[in-house]
Write an enzyme that holds these catalytic residues in place. Structure first.
Site, PDB file in Angstrom:
ATOM      1  N   GLY A  68       0.807  -1.212   0.000  1.00  0.00           N
ATOM      2  CA  GLY A  68       0.000   0.000   0.000  1.00  0.00           C
ATOM      3  C   GLY A  68       0.837   1.257   0.000  1.00  0.00           C
ATOM      4  O   GLY A  68       0.491   2.249  -0.650  1.00  0.00           O
ATOM      5  N   THR A 257       8.480  -7.578 -13.269  1.00  0.00           N
ATOM      6  CA  THR A 257       7.756  -8.839 -13.320  1.00  0.00           C
ATOM      7  C   THR A 257       6.773  -8.907 -12.157  1.00  0.00           C
ATOM      8  O   THR A 257       7.128  -8.656 -11.009  1.00  0.00           O
ATOM      9  CB  THR A 257       8.738 -10.023 -13.241  1.00  0.00           C
ATOM     10  N   CYS A 349       3.196   1.384  11.083  1.00  0.00           N
ATOM     11  CA  CYS A 349       4.188   1.757  10.070  1.00  0.00           C
ATOM     12  C   CYS A 349       5.201   2.774  10.583  1.00  0.00           C
ATOM     13  O   CYS A 349       5.834   3.465   9.802  1.00  0.00           O
ATOM     14  CB  CYS A 349       3.479   2.311   8.838  1.00  0.00           C
TER      15      CYS A 349
END
Length: 415
Positions: A68, A257, A349
């Protein structure tokens, strides 16, 4: 362990584990043109479409990211650079767009990204104040949008990740659409708890191309998917400068990728959440209200943070946030952890660094309140027994934390 920190991360859903396990056996790079690569690509694109359906967008509008935080960075920096890099005939207008409009009390993924743009790119920040329950002041935002020609973008949370207050997203989307300014919404805390339909929101706000709600960030591990994958919903009309350059995958917005297995697990979790969203929200809200009533009964001095008004649209169904006068939130957290109950003091966080809640400070609360904060968050595995265990452990933890807090203040006064 009784786990009541679902806002930090929630356990993977069985459907997601099964999907990821099966997809890990798929061999092939989705960018390869041989049959193995095309098999991987088929699974990847089907997963993208399934995630998109839960957000009310088309698959092409879903850009998978590593998490996120990356999605937030891509939206804010990408929109900033794109709006500043104007065509030759509009160079003056691009140069004028220096302002980023941000409500106070945002997640640090946003705050730190904006601070970086201020330090390194010359951005100017306009902070929109919050009211006493953590909701942004629409009247102040509307005044700032009067000078829309100087604004690069507006960014905001769908719901505050700490105190759970749901923001007036539709009203902000309407104001930014009218002003011709792009809006990014960090919906990481809201996804899986409240309905999100980007297409309907853009339609209802009559958003022109490139304005209004054009970007929205979500993360898989908040809804029972794996950590390590998020997504940026980027409207077809929006353009962003990429953070990562390389193979040009995903509309040349994010090269690299892609993780097929994580995407498949993300899709399985997203569909599982969407299928039972209303029922789960009702169940979590009932548990939430039990927690609130129980805390106020056990500790009458505790102060509930965020919107406690009537109705389901004002607060996340899984969020409870209290401040405890005379206590340090960290002390409460460790004492409850020792009793077998996992909660938090706020966002996970912040790299484990204890500090006063910047959200409570933005809401006008004192530093003492901000230091005594505790966040209890519920999720798909939460039960009445979890609530009972928390409420049983709280009185002793609070009493011990209060004694420690008073002792610490007495020591500081002696010095």
């Amino acid at each position: 362990m009784v786990y009541l920190d679902h806002a930090a991360t929630t356990p993977m859903r069985p459907e997601a584990i099964e999907a990821m396990t099966a997809a890990l056996a798929v061999v092939g790079n989705p960018s390869s043109i041989h049959s193995a690569g095309q098999q991987a690509k088929r699974l990847l694109e089907e997963s993208r479409e399934r995630v998109a359906a839960t957000l009310g967008v088309d698959g092409i509008e879903v850009v998978f990211t590593g998490n996120g935080t990356e999605a937030v960075n891509l939206a804010i920096k990408g929109l900033w650079w794109q709006r500043r890099t104007a065509s030759a005939g509009d160079a003056a207008a691009g140069a004028a767009r220096r302002r980023i409009v941000v409500p106070a009390g945002e997640h640090h993924a946003t705050l730190d990204t904006v601070d970086w743009l201020v330090e390194h790119e010359g951005a100017d920040v306009v902070e929109i104040p919050l009211d006493a329950v953590g909701r942004l002041r629409l009247d102040v935002l509307e005044r700032e949008l009067d000078d829309a020609s100087t604004i690069a973008l507006v960014t905001m949370l769908w719901a505050n990740n700490e105190v759970g207050t749901i923001q007036p997203v539709e009203e902000v989307a309407r104001l930014t659409a009218r002003a011709g300014v792009p809006l990014h919404v960090d919906a990481i805390a809201a996804y899986g708890q409240v309905p999100i339909d980007v297409r309907s929101l853009r339609r209802s706000t009559e958003a022109p191309r490139g304005a209004g709600l054009v970007a929205l960030s979500v993360s898989a591990h908040k809804i029972g998917g794996p950590a390590g994958i998020g997504a940026l919903v980027l409207d077809r009309s929006a353009a962003v400068e990429p953070l990562i350059h390389g193979g040009g995958q995903q509309r040349k917005v994010r090269s690299g990728t892609q993780d097929v297995a994580a995407a498949a697990a993300f899709a399985a979790a997203a569909e599982s959440v969407a299928a039972r969203l209303d029922d789960d929200a009702e169940r979590m809200a009932a548990l939430r209200d039990r927690v609130i009533d129980g805390v106020l009964e056990a500790v009458p001095s505790a102060r509930l943070s965020g919107d406690a008004g009537p109705g389901a649209s004002v607060r996340l169904p899984g969020n409870v946030h209290f401040s405890f006068p005379g206590c340090e939130g960290d002390s409460l957290l460790f004492l409850l952890d020792a009793a077998g109950v996992a909660v938090s003091t706020g966002s996970a966080c912040q790299a484990g660094v204890p500090e006063p809640s910047h959200v409570l400070m933005a809401m006008g609360r004192t530093e003492a309140d901000a230091r005594g904060a505790l966040r209890i968050t519920l999720g798909h595995t939460s039960t009445d027994a979890d609530v009972d265990a928390f409420l049983a452990a709280l009185p002793a933890a609070h009493a011990q934390a209060a004694r420690a807090g008073l002792a610490a203040r007495a020591t500081s006064f002696d010095r």
